[in-house]
Design a protein around this motif. Structure first.
Motif, short mmCIF file in Angstrom:
data_model
loop_
_atom_site.label_atom_id
_atom_site.label_comp_id
_atom_site.label_asym_id
_atom_site.label_seq_id
_atom_site.Cartn_x
_atom_site.Cartn_y
_atom_site.Cartn_z
N ILE A 74 76.39 15.79 54.67
CA ILE A 74 75.79 15.97 56.13
C ILE A 74 76.73 16.81 57.02
CG2 ILE A 74 74.35 14.89 57.94
CD1 ILE A 74 73.69 13.40 56.18
N ARG A 75 78.11 16.55 57.47
CA ARG A 75 78.89 16.98 57.65
C ARG A 75 79.33 18.00 58.07
NH1 ARG A 75 79.65 11.59 57.97
NH2 ARG A 75 80.39 11.00 60.21
N VAL A 76 78.90 18.64 56.33
CA VAL A 76 79.65 20.18 55.94
C VAL A 76 78.18 21.34 56.53
CG1 VAL A 76 79.86 21.41 54.10
CG2 VAL A 76 81.14 19.76 54.21
N ASN A 77 77.34 20.43 55.95
CA ASN A 77 75.78 21.74 56.75
C ASN A 77 75.79 21.86 57.95
OD1 ASN A 77 75.37 22.33 53.65
ND2 ASN A 77 75.02 20.67 53.39
N ALA A 78 76.29 20.86 58.72
CA ALA A 78 75.68 20.41 60.30
C ALA A 78 77.10 21.73 60.63
CB ALA A 78 75.84 19.10 60.54
N ALA A 79 78.64 21.63 60.34
CA ALA A 79 79.73 22.30 61.03
C ALA A 79 78.90 23.63 61.79
CB ALA A 79 80.49 22.77 59.88
N LEU A 80 79.34 23.42 63.15
CA LEU A 80 78.77 24.71 64.01
C LEU A 80 80.15 25.74 63.64
CD1 LEU A 80 78.84 22.73 67.17
CD2 LEU A 80 76.72 23.26 65.89
N SER A 81 79.14 27.00 64.06
CA SER A 81 80.16 28.23 63.42
C SER A 81 81.04 28.31 64.56
CB SER A 81 79.41 29.23 63.80
OG SER A 81 78.38 29.43 63.07
N TYR A 82 82.28 29.00 64.20
CA TYR A 82 83.73 28.95 64.91
C TYR A 82 83.10 30.11 66.10
CZ TYR A 82 87.64 31.68 66.55
OH TYR A 82 88.96 31.59 66.90
N LYS A 83 83.21 30.10 67.72
CA LYS A 83 82.96 30.58 69.42
C LYS A 83 84.69 30.57 69.36
CE LYS A 83 78.74 29.60 69.06
NZ LYS A 83 77.75 30.47 67.65
N GLY A 84 85.29 30.59 68.56
CA GLY A 84 87.39 30.91 69.72
C GLY A 84 86.75 32.70 69.66
N PRO A 85 88.35 32.81 70.43
CA PRO A 85 88.99 33.89 70.86
C PRO A 85 89.05 34.87 69.47
CG PRO A 85 90.99 32.06 70.82
CD PRO A 85 89.17 31.74 70.91
N HIS A 86 89.41 34.29 68.29
CA HIS A 86 89.88 35.98 68.00
C HIS A 86 88.84 36.30 66.55
CE1 HIS A 86 93.76 33.82 68.53
NE2 HIS A 86 93.12 31.94 68.51
N LYS A 87 88.72 37.20 66.44
CA LYS A 87 88.45 38.12 65.35
C LYS A 87 88.79 37.86 64.17
CE LYS A 87 87.17 41.29 69.08
NZ LYS A 87 86.06 40.88 69.26
N GLU A 88 89.91 37.25 63.86
CA GLU A 88 90.86 36.65 62.55
C GLU A 88 91.21 35.36 62.60
OE1 GLU A 88 92.62 40.33 60.21
OE2 GLU A 88 94.89 39.22 61.21
N LEU A 89 91.25 35.20 61.49
CA LEU A 89 91.82 33.63 61.49
C LEU A 89 92.90 33.49 60.02
CD1 LEU A 89 89.37 31.64 62.39
CD2 LEU A 89 91.09 31.91 63.95
N GLU A 90 94.19 33.08 60.38
CA GLU A 90 94.82 32.91 59.17
C GLU A 90 94.52 31.70 58.50
OE1 GLU A 90 99.14 32.34 57.86
OE2 GLU A 90 99.10 32.00 59.75
#
Length: 158
Positions: A74-90
């Motif tokens: 339930i937690r995995v399926n409800a995770a909100l999408s990334y809204k941070g400042p980066h266009k690329e993540l490590e």
């Protein structure tokens, strides 16, 4: 006489484990692998260029068997999408022996599709550690936690 040793901590050691990550908030990301990275120990590292438009939360994807308990899925399926400042993540994932045990027996390739649910690092918001990820056009699921439960069962999003 007592001898003192100086130990230098590399970035790889500094982010080893879950405590350095914001485990209060599961986040969904999606994009394409954008670097060859490092396939090895203590963790494999690579970069993902994020999709320019993400859904509000995790799309319907197969949950690995180990994380199918409702407390986790339930937690995995409800995770909100990334809204941070980066266009690329490590991205930091489990070493090859663990990832291979869960379905990924090779390094990811540049240009390959990557989706994940996990945590942003507390001190480096450009570093992401998944609890589960999906790779390739077939969205193959790969568990990234030791055992059968999330390292922390963060509160469910409202």
């Amino acid at each position: 006489m007592i001898a003192l040793a100086t130990v230098l901590v590399s970035p790889a050691v500094a982010h080893h484990g879950w405590p350095g990550f914001d485990t209060d908030s599961l986040v969904y990301i999606a994009g394409t692998v954008s670097s060859d990275g490092t396939w090895g120990n203590p963790h494999s590292l690579f970069h993902v260029t994020l999709d320019s438009s993400l859904p509000a939360d995790t799309p319907e994807l197969a949950i690995p068997e180990q994380l199918q308990d409702p407390e986790d899925s339930i937690r995995v399926n409800a995770a909100l999408s990334y809204k941070g400042p980066h266009k690329e993540l490590e991205i930091v994932i489990a070493p090859p022996a663990w990832s291979g045990r869960w379905g990924l027996g090779r390094a990811l390739k540049v240009g390959e599709r990557f989706q994940a649910v996990g945590y942003i690092n507390r001190t480096d918001d450009g570093l992401f550690r998944p609890v589960v990820f999906w790779y390739g056009d077939d969205n193959v699921p790969v568990n990234q936690v030791l055992g059968n439960t999330l390292p922390v069962r963060a509160p469910l999003p409202n």
